[in-house]
Scaffold this motif. Sequence first.
Motif, mmCIF file in Angstrom:
data_model
loop_
_atom_site.group_PDB
_atom_site.id
_atom_site.type_symbol
_atom_site.label_atom_id
_atom_site.label_comp_id
_atom_site.label_asym_id
_atom_site.label_seq_id
_atom_site.Cartn_x
_atom_site.Cartn_y
_atom_site.Cartn_z
ATOM 1 N N ALA A 24 -42.539 -4.031 114.722
ATOM 2 C CA ALA A 24 -41.653 -3.160 115.487
ATOM 3 C C ALA A 24 -40.353 -3.859 115.873
ATOM 4 O O ALA A 24 -39.365 -3.185 116.196
ATOM 5 N N CYS A 25 -40.338 -5.207 115.878
ATOM 6 C CA CYS A 25 -39.155 -5.944 116.401
ATOM 7 C C CYS A 25 -37.947 -5.729 115.497
ATOM 8 O O CYS A 25 -37.980 -6.087 114.315
ATOM 9 N N PRO A 26 -36.845 -5.218 116.040
ATOM 10 C CA PRO A 26 -35.636 -5.010 115.244
ATOM 11 C C PRO A 26 -34.909 -6.306 114.946
ATOM 12 O O PRO A 26 -34.057 -6.336 114.053
ATOM 13 N N ASP A 75 -32.382 -14.479 120.649
ATOM 14 C CA ASP A 75 -31.985 -13.369 119.758
ATOM 15 C C ASP A 75 -32.636 -12.058 120.197
ATOM 16 O O ASP A 75 -32.302 -10.982 119.686
ATOM 17 N N CYS A 76 -33.615 -12.189 121.128
ATOM 18 C CA CYS A 76 -34.298 -10.986 121.606
ATOM 19 C C CYS A 76 -33.321 -10.110 122.387
ATOM 20 O O CYS A 76 -32.651 -10.598 123.289
ATOM 21 N N ILE A 77 -33.241 -8.864 122.030
ATOM 22 C CA ILE A 77 -32.300 -7.958 122.700
ATOM 23 C C ILE A 77 -32.973 -7.168 123.831
ATOM 24 O O ILE A 77 -32.373 -6.283 124.429
ATOM 25 N N GLU A 78 -34.249 -7.527 124.092
ATOM 26 C CA GLU A 78 -35.019 -6.929 125.184
ATOM 27 C C GLU A 78 -35.063 -5.397 125.060
ATOM 28 O O GLU A 78 -34.899 -4.662 126.037
ATOM 29 N N GLY A 96 -37.746 -3.759 124.109
ATOM 30 C CA GLY A 96 -39.026 -3.272 124.597
ATOM 31 C C GLY A 96 -39.909 -2.650 123.526
ATOM 32 O O GLY A 96 -40.993 -2.127 123.838
ATOM 33 N N ALA A 97 -39.489 -2.709 122.265
ATOM 34 C CA ALA A 97 -40.286 -2.105 121.182
ATOM 35 C C ALA A 97 -41.641 -2.783 121.069
ATOM 36 O O ALA A 97 -42.670 -2.122 120.853
ATOM 37 N N CYS A 98 -41.643 -4.130 121.247
ATOM 38 C CA CYS A 98 -42.905 -4.861 121.119
ATOM 39 C C CYS A 98 -43.887 -4.442 122.211
ATOM 40 O O CYS A 98 -45.082 -4.260 121.973
ATOM 41 N N TYR A 145 -41.926 -11.292 130.238
ATOM 42 C CA TYR A 145 -42.156 -12.724 129.973
ATOM 43 C C TYR A 145 -40.921 -13.341 129.315
ATOM 44 O O TYR A 145 -40.492 -14.450 129.655
ATOM 45 N N TYR A 146 -40.321 -12.633 128.373
ATOM 46 C CA TYR A 146 -39.151 -13.204 127.661
ATOM 47 C C TYR A 146 -37.964 -13.376 128.627
ATOM 48 O O TYR A 146 -37.252 -14.372 128.582
ATOM 49 N N ARG A 147 -37.799 -12.343 129.460
ATOM 50 C CA ARG A 147 -36.667 -12.396 130.400
ATOM 51 C C ARG A 147 -36.824 -13.580 131.374
ATOM 52 O O ARG A 147 -35.881 -14.308 131.631
HETATM 53 S S1 SF4 Z 1 -38.126 -6.957 123.024
HETATM 54 FE FE1 SF4 Z 1 -39.704 -7.386 121.546
HETATM 55 S S2 SF4 Z 1 -39.234 -6.078 119.881
HETATM 56 FE FE2 SF4 Z 1 -37.376 -6.077 121.104
HETATM 57 S S3 SF4 Z 1 -36.175 -7.740 120.268
HETATM 58 FE FE3 SF4 Z 1 -37.363 -8.683 121.843
HETATM 59 S S4 SF4 Z 1 -39.199 -9.421 120.803
HETATM 60 FE FE4 SF4 Z 1 -38.202 -7.996 119.413
#
Ligand code: SF4
Length: 213
Positions: free
Chosen positions: A5-7, A34-37, A39-41, A54-56
């Motif tokens: 799903a990750c763009p 590079d994650c654009i946050e 939320g697709a994942c 978690y990424y943020r």
């Molecule tokens: S939020 Fe998830 S799906 Fe979207 S860019 Fe980041 S890792 Fe990929």
Amino acid sequence: MCAEACPASLLPQQLFWYAQAQDHERLEAHNLFDCIECGACSYVCPSNIPLVQYYRAAKGEIRHAQDEKVKADHARERFEFHKERIEQAEREKEEKRAARREAALKAKANPPAADKTDGASGSKAEAKPSSSAADIIAAAQARAAAKQASPEDQQAKLERTIAATEQRLIVAEEKLAEAIASDSDKQAVFSAAVENTRQKLQQSKTKLAELTA
Ligand code: SF4
């Protein structure tokens, strides 16, 4: 499913693991920034793991660590610069001290010729004060002798003093008589003044008698 799903073609599951472990190096190696946050994942995650949070949080920690590192580097550079400056100042001081020591040793080993002449004239200078002191004493003695009045002058002066004191005694006795008559509380003061004037008069008369004897 999240990876599909990750763009941004990232590996959300690995990013999740390293974020939990706070492994910043691996997070950066897996291109966390590079994650654009989007939320697709998280959306496709069957376990409903809040991956984006978690990424943020991991991005914030990494930025904070980078800022701290920049500050620490800056502080270290300032400290090293300050230390170097102090050491440089100390070196310069030591060089100046050494130069002064060397100059003093040279001056001691080779005294200038002028010093010797100065030394010779020093004895003269020492003699001068004695002669000047003798001059001062002689002048003072001359002044004292000039001040010394002749016997005739002394006699005239004493006679003037006796006449003036007798006048003062008359006035003092009159004031004392008035104070006694009026029963004034100043009787003691006038009485003391009369007695004092009498004593002075007697002293002057004694001196005059000695002078004319
Ligand atoms: S939020 Fe998830 S799906 Fe979207 S860019 Fe980041 S890792 Fe990929």
